[in-house]
Design a protein around this motif. Structure first.
Motif, PDB file in Angstrom:
ATOM      1  N   ILE A 210       0.835  -1.211   0.000  1.00 33.61           N
ATOM      2  CA  ILE A 210       0.000   0.000   0.000  1.00 33.61           C
ATOM      3  C   ILE A 210       0.861   1.249   0.000  1.00 33.61           C
ATOM      4  O   ILE A 210       0.592   2.192  -0.756  1.00 33.61           O
ATOM      5  CB  ILE A 210      -0.952  -0.002   1.210  1.00 33.61           C
ATOM      6  N   ASP A 211       1.912   1.273   0.850  1.00 34.76           N
ATOM      7  CA  ASP A 211       2.792   2.440   0.960  1.00 34.76           C
ATOM      8  C   ASP A 211       4.226   2.053   0.644  1.00 34.76           C
ATOM      9  O   ASP A 211       4.585   0.857   0.582  1.00 34.76           O
ATOM     10  CB  ASP A 211       2.747   3.036   2.380  1.00 34.76           C
ATOM     11  N   SER A 212       5.041   3.071   0.478  1.00 36.45           N
ATOM     12  CA  SER A 212       6.458   2.850   0.241  1.00 36.45           C
ATOM     13  C   SER A 212       7.172   2.583   1.570  1.00 36.45           C
ATOM     14  O   SER A 212       6.564   2.593   2.644  1.00 36.45           O
ATOM     15  CB  SER A 212       7.073   4.073  -0.442  1.00 36.45           C
ATOM     16  N   GLU A 213       8.493   2.419   1.499  1.00 38.07           N
ATOM     17  CA  GLU A 213       9.279   2.139   2.694  1.00 38.07           C
ATOM     18  C   GLU A 213       9.511   3.393   3.539  1.00 38.07           C
ATOM     19  O   GLU A 213       9.837   3.308   4.715  1.00 38.07           O
ATOM     20  CB  GLU A 213      10.633   1.544   2.280  1.00 38.07           C
ATOM     21  N   LEU A 214       9.280   4.575   2.942  1.00 38.31           N
ATOM     22  CA  LEU A 214       9.561   5.826   3.661  1.00 38.31           C
ATOM     23  C   LEU A 214       8.772   5.962   4.964  1.00 38.31           C
ATOM     24  O   LEU A 214       9.362   6.275   6.006  1.00 38.31           O
ATOM     25  CB  LEU A 214       9.285   7.018   2.742  1.00 38.31           C
ATOM     26  N   PRO A 215       7.443   5.737   4.980  1.00 40.22           N
ATOM     27  CA  PRO A 215       6.713   5.838   6.253  1.00 40.22           C
ATOM     28  C   PRO A 215       7.221   4.856   7.308  1.00 40.22           C
ATOM     29  O   PRO A 215       7.193   5.156   8.506  1.00 40.22           O
ATOM     30  CB  PRO A 215       5.266   5.536   5.869  1.00 40.22           C
TER      31      PRO A 215
END
Length: 481
Positions: A210-215
């Motif tokens: 769903i999201d990238s590794e940044l969060p």
């Protein structure tokens, strides 16, 4: 004839002693006037009777703290040293007081003497009582030394009271420090749990794409920061306990340590400062400086008395005989009495230099006295300045905490709904955490300020409000009466 001389000798001795007692006078000069610029009022409003009039058992509210304070007063090494200094000063004063009285001692001896070829050897036995070099205090030198010792004794007593006041304030603030270090630790633990939940949520979102590794990495930064805070506050809790144990002088039982955040420290709702004149009476450090100033004046009197002749009286009475068996028989009674005088002629200015030194010491003591007054008023005014605005700061900080908590909840809901990114949540979390920490700091500052104001006003000398305190007059004050 022997009775005549006996009565005459006793008359001379009695007359000399009476003259010494009636003619002695102090050579100390006029007492200097302090120029401390004592204000007529405090810089911040603090109406009402000075809170220093309350005993510490009536001022502090928590019974656990009162027990810790009693332990500290019994075991603290600084206070114990101050008490021993009082005993030492008391003995020193006793010595100077005894110097005003003649020293009487018993003596005895046997003298074997060769008196020449014709007379042969001669033995003489003697036993008796004697007065050794008793100074007739015409110029008040001995009296001035006694006044100096008395003032130093009283100053030591006041120093002990000042040490007690400082100790009570330090123990109370260390006890509060332990409480708020624990409160910060609990806040850091709670924040760590929240950060871990956010980290796990972001990792799951990353794992399912769903999201990238940044969060995930942003959440990890918050987790590690919270872990660092937890370790830091654990250290602060241990250090706060170590300081409290040092001040108390023994291990403080865990039952007497605050397990929850302390919300109030005193029973008093309105803390009054009283009149500025009350401060001069309630602060023992000011009284100590005043006694030191008086002692310096007495030293001047002793130094000036050295300019005049010193007259001493020596006398003895007893029995003497050339035959031991006749020592206590009639006709063997002997006596002797006579004064000696020490008249200064040339000392190359030594006595005058000693007077100058004493006068300089008095000026130093005067400056210290004035500074102690100024420092006392500055401490009270500083505490009142904090007191004047701490309520507004606390109210504003509580509103800030409410606002940041609401912002965090809203931003977290928007993130979960997919409206905002995690950076908004992260920023809201940090702001909320910082606001909570700021509130704890202000609450601790508020309680510490109440303790500081009580201490700076001179509170803590007595345990109960009904206890009576005494302030003996210095030698300068007795002279002025």
């Amino acid at each position: 004839m022997q009775n005549l001389w006996s009565h005459t000798g006793r008359g001379i001795a009695v007359s000399a002693l009476a003259l010494a007692l009636t003619a002695c006078q102090s050579m100390r000069g006029p007492e200097p006037v302090a120029q401390a610029s004592i204000p007529s009022s405090y810089t911040a409003a603090a109406s009402g009777t000075s809170v220093a009039e309350q005993g510490y058992k009536d001022f502090f509210a928590d019974q656990r703290l009162l027990q810790v304070l009693d332990m500290a007063l019994n075991n603290n090494r600084d206070l114990r040293t101050a008490t021993l200094n009082i005993q030492r000063a008391q003995q020193a004063y006793q010595i100077t007081e005894n110097n005003q009285l003649p020293t009487i001692g018993a003596s005895g001896g046997v003298l074997r003497q060769d008196q020449g070829t014709a007379l042969g050897t001669h033995t003489r036995y003697n036993v008796g009582l004697g007065i050794t070099a008793y100074e007739l205090d015409f110029w008040g030198r001995v009296r001035s030394l006694k006044d100096n010792a008395l003032d130093n004794f009283l100053a030591t007593q006041s120093s002990r009271d000042a040490t007690q006041i400082a100790l009570i304030g330090q123990v109370a603030q260390a006890w509060l420090n332990y409480s708020f270090a624990n409160a910060n630790l609990k806040l850091a633990d709670q924040t760590l749990k929240t950060q871990l939940e956010s980290y796990n949520l972001n990792k799951k979102r990353f794992d399912v794409g769903i999201d990238s590794e940044l969060p995930v990495r942003q959440a990890q930064i918050s987790v590690e920061t919270a872990r660092n805070d937890v370790a830091n506050y654990k250290t602060q809790v241990a250090q706060a306990q170590n300081l409290l144990n040092l001040l108390v002088g023994e291990q403080v039982p865990s039952a007497l340590l605050p397990t929850q955040r302390v919300t109030h420290i005193t029973k008093t709702t309105a803390i009054g400062a009283g009149l500025p004149s009350d401060l001069l009476n309630n602060r023992p450090d000011i009284r100590t400086a005043e006694y030191r100033l008086s002692a310096a004046g007495a030293n001047i009197g002793a130094a000036k008395a050295r300019l005049f002749p010193s007259i001493s009286l020596t006398g003895n009475a007893g029995y003497a005989s050339t035959d031991l068996s006749d020592l206590f028989k009639s006709g063997s009674f002997v006596w002797a009495v006579g004064p000696s005088i020490d008249l200064p002629i040339f000392d190359w200015g030594t006595r005058q230099a000693n007077i100058k030194i004493s006068e300089t010491d008095q000026q130093i003591a005067l400056a210290d006295y004035e500074k102690s007054i100024q420092s006392a008023f500055r401490e009270v005014n500083d505490a009142l300045a904090v007191r004047q605005n701490i309520g507004d700061r606390l109210a504003a900080q509580k509103r800030l905490v409410d606002a940041t908590n609401t912002t965090y909840k809203l931003s977290n809901a928007r993130f979960r709904a997919g409206i905002d990114n995690y950076l908004t949540v992260l920023d809201a979390q940090r702001t909320s955490y910082a606001a909570e920490q700021g509130l704890l700091l202000l609450e601790q500052a508020n309680l510490n300020n109440q303790v500081e104001l009580y201490k700076s006003l001179g509170g803590g000398v007595k345990a109960n409000t009904s206890d009576a305190t005494s302030q003996p007059a210095s030698s300068a004050e007795r002279k002025a009466q």
